[in-house]
Design a protein around this motif. Structure first.
Motif, PDB file in Angstrom:
ATOM      1  N   THR A 173       9.535   8.707  -6.922  1.00 32.40           N
ATOM      2  CA  THR A 173       9.259   7.536  -6.977  1.00 32.40           C
ATOM      3  C   THR A 173       7.698   7.934  -5.655  1.00 32.40           C
ATOM      4  O   THR A 173       6.548   7.019  -5.421  1.00 32.40           O
ATOM      5  CB  THR A 173       9.709   6.141  -5.862  1.00 32.40           C
ATOM      6  OG1 THR A 173      10.101   6.750  -4.713  1.00 32.40           O
ATOM      7  CG2 THR A 173      10.773   5.573  -6.192  1.00 32.40           C
ATOM      8  N   ALA A 320       3.734  -4.525   4.822  1.00 31.11           N
ATOM      9  CA  ALA A 320       4.953  -4.499   4.321  1.00 31.11           C
ATOM     10  C   ALA A 320       5.201  -6.019   4.478  1.00 31.11           C
ATOM     11  O   ALA A 320       6.192  -6.720   3.525  1.00 31.11           O
ATOM     12  CB  ALA A 320       5.950  -3.616   4.072  1.00 31.11           C
ATOM     13  N   ALA A 368       7.875   3.013   2.292  1.00 32.53           N
ATOM     14  CA  ALA A 368       8.635   2.619   1.520  1.00 32.53           C
ATOM     15  C   ALA A 368      10.090   2.718   1.844  1.00 32.53           C
ATOM     16  O   ALA A 368      10.697   1.439   0.989  1.00 32.53           O
ATOM     17  CB  ALA A 368       8.625   3.734   0.609  1.00 32.53           C
ATOM     18  N   LEU A 371      10.246  -1.398   2.847  1.00 36.03           N
ATOM     19  CA  LEU A 371      10.188  -2.221   1.353  1.00 36.03           C
ATOM     20  C   LEU A 371      12.012  -2.082   1.055  1.00 36.03           C
ATOM     21  O   LEU A 371      12.312  -3.332   0.001  1.00 36.03           O
ATOM     22  CB  LEU A 371       9.452  -2.338   0.327  1.00 36.03           C
ATOM     23  CG  LEU A 371       7.966  -2.204   0.850  1.00 36.03           C
ATOM     24  CD1 LEU A 371       6.748  -1.965  -0.493  1.00 36.03           C
ATOM     25  CD2 LEU A 371       7.795  -3.881   1.099  1.00 36.03           C
ATOM     26  N   LEU A 375      10.773  -2.027  -3.451  1.00 39.59           N
ATOM     27  CA  LEU A 375       8.635  -0.891  -3.596  1.00 39.59           C
ATOM     28  C   LEU A 375       9.143  -0.841  -5.307  1.00 39.59           C
ATOM     29  O   LEU A 375       8.097  -0.224  -5.686  1.00 39.59           O
ATOM     30  CB  LEU A 375       9.648   0.523  -3.001  1.00 39.59           C
ATOM     31  CG  LEU A 375       9.177   1.773  -3.552  1.00 39.59           C
ATOM     32  CD1 LEU A 375       7.713   1.793  -2.444  1.00 39.59           C
ATOM     33  CD2 LEU A 375       9.090   2.718  -2.987  1.00 39.59           C
ATOM     34  N   ASP A 376      10.159  -1.096  -5.825  1.00 46.29           N
ATOM     35  CA  ASP A 376      10.198  -0.411  -7.230  1.00 46.29           C
ATOM     36  C   ASP A 376       8.665  -1.750  -8.021  1.00 46.29           C
ATOM     37  O   ASP A 376       8.745  -1.116  -8.764  1.00 46.29           O
ATOM     38  CB  ASP A 376      11.138  -1.457  -8.074  1.00 46.29           C
ATOM     39  CG  ASP A 376      12.268  -0.658  -7.805  1.00 46.29           C
ATOM     40  OD1 ASP A 376      12.067   1.184  -7.486  1.00 46.29           O
ATOM     41  OD2 ASP A 376      13.481  -0.604  -7.871  1.00 46.29           O
ATOM     42  N   GLY A 410       5.823   4.803  -5.817  1.00 52.21           N
ATOM     43  CA  GLY A 410       5.846   3.449  -5.905  1.00 52.21           C
ATOM     44  C   GLY A 410       7.416   3.249  -6.966  1.00 52.21           C
ATOM     45  O   GLY A 410       7.446   4.451  -7.211  1.00 52.21           O
TER      46      GLY A 410
END
Length: 474
Positions: A173, A320, A368, A371, A375-376, A410
């Motif tokens: 990611t 976020a 990250a 989330l 995050l996707d 991400g």
């Protein structure tokens, strides 16, 4: 005219012949306007709030008795010309800017977060060519040796200060693109930043590339685009609506409680009925955004990450929070300065680069983590106006150069590797002593926009771009 006829025409009934007809209520019936600053301050906790309330009282009185005059052309524009900005100014230095979209939000739920590293980040100190002799010879005293690097791929390793991001790199990611630059090379901070944020070399292009992204995405919610900080970045300049925030909790009127509510009531009274006048539209959007911010700030938010302290971390935590609140955030822009390291870059164990990367990586890692699965649907991209020269200077630093680095974090990417053409650091491969700009930064962004936000026509965002594939995104 008989008394009976007069009574039918006048619901108040008959009156003596010498009784003058009632006059329409005018602004003279409004509370007297303050004549001194001291009198003005009695109307509110601040001068701005007091001015709004006084004008609102005057306008309300005029409207109550002057409907006919209003229909024949009397408007509040002359009042708002002097007082309209006061209402917006009563926010704590934060505004809702330019054109407003009230249509339903788009169906997309993905968010782009652009982190601009101002000062010209030395990418060769961050994603390091592993064991490269040319690198080690050119940077005696500040090189990061292969044994200190973490993660990376077969050719490159990451500075150890990026440890909070190592697991995201390993999970696919996170990725990077090296040797990126604008084809319009400049070693001037101002010119290089302006060029990158406009997304075009021509000064005839006045809007920023992120503003054009918003145009392509279509209308959205109040919080569809934000800039965290004190000013609107060049990339967001243009006609689309966006908010400038210095923290979601601070996005409010300066005072709280009953005084705050009284000022909000005055603002609504001041702008009611103006239709599509630009001031009225902007004021309405400001009031809506204040109300929404209060709900978000008052809502439950439980972070699952250990956030570091500091301004950048606080700003990223705000982003976020907005993503998790599902308020329709599509674009967020954040700046972090301090990358102009002409002195004391240092090595893996200390120095300005390690300190700055610790702040950056700590906040991005917490973001990250916080989330989680969300995050996707998020893409973070870091960019800087240029890279640095390959050879260290005489002050344990590096000077302005050309080819730089972009990092991405991400979903939806071919992560865990460094993408793009790598020209190498051999003397013959350099451009006037700099890492060559082998990859156009706009190609990276255009690929991101197509894969993640569904914007297929890159030329609408980056005029004149002949796009070349980089391969970061699936």
């Amino acid at each position: 005219m008989t008394d009976d006829a007069r009574s039918a025409a006048d619901p108040a009934g008959p009156r003596p012949a010498d009784d003058p007809p009632p006059r329409p209520r005018t602004a003279d019936d409004a509370p007297p306007r303050p004549r001194t600053a001291a009198e003005l301050r009695r109307h509110g906790p601040t001068t701005a709030d007091a001015a709004v309330r006084v004008y609102a009282e005057t306008v309300t009185a005029e409207l109550a008795g002057q409907r006919d005059r209003w229909r024949h052309g009397f408007t509040r524009r002359r009042v708002l010309a002097g007082a309209g900005a006061v209402g917006v100014a009563s926010l704590a230095g934060q505004v809702a800017t330019t054109r407003v979209s009230f249509a339903a939000p788009g169906t997309g739920n993905r968010t782009l977060v652009v982190v601009f590293l101002r000062g010209g980040m030395d990418g060769l100190s961050v994603v390091v060519p592993r064991g490269d002799r040319n690198y080690l010879n050119a940077r005696r005293g500040i090189a990061v040796p292969a044994g200190a690097l973490i993660a990376g791929d077969g050719r490159f390793g990451l500075h150890p200060a990026l440890a909070p991001l190592e697991r995201f790199w390993s999970a696919g990611t996170m990725a990077a693109v090296h040797a990126v630059a604008s084809p319009d090379a400049s070693r001037s901070h101002f010119q290089a930043q302006d060029c990158l944020e406009r997304g075009a070399a021509s000064t005839a292009v006045h809007t920023g590339w992120l503003d054009r992204v918003l145009t392509a995405l279509g209308p959205g919610t109040t919080f569809r685009a934000i800039a965290e900080g004190a000013a609107l970045p060049r990339s967001l300049v243009g006609g689309e609506s966006k908010l400038v925030l210095r923290g979601i909790r601070d996005y409010d009127l300066a005072e709280h409680g009953a005084p705050r509510d009284r000022t909000l009531t005055a603002l609504r009274a001041l702008y009611t009925g103006l239709g599509e006048h630009p001031l009225a539209t902007q004021a309405e959007e400001t009031l809506r955004s204040v109300a929404a911010a209060r709900k978000i700030a008052a809502g439950s938010y439980r972070s699952t990450a250990r956030w570091p302290g500091g301004g950048f971390a606080d700003q990223l935590r705000d982003v976020a929070r907005l993503i998790q609140a599902k308020v329709g955030l599509r674009v967020a822009a954040i700046d972090i300065g301090g990358w102009d390291m002409h002195t004391n870059i240092g090595g893996p164990d200390g120095g300005d680069m390690r300190n700055r990367l610790t702040e950056l990586a700590g906040a991005l890692g917490a973001f990250a983590t916080d989330l989680g699965p969300a995050l996707d649907d998020v893409t973070v991209v870091t960019m800087s106006e240029f890279g640095r020269r390959v050879e260290a200077n005489g002050n344990s630093g590096t000077d302005h150069g050309h080819g730089g680095l972009m990092m991405l974090l991400g979903g939806g990417m071919n992560g865990g590797r460094v993408h793009g053409r790598w020209p190498g650091l051999a003397p013959g491969a350099l451009e006037q002593g700099d890492l060559a700009g082998a990859n156009d930064y706009r190609d990276v962004l255009a690929e991101l926009l197509r894969a993640r936000l569904g914007i297929a026509d890159a030329k609408k965002i980056f005029p004149g771009l002949q796009q070349r594939a980089i391969g970061v995104f699936r």
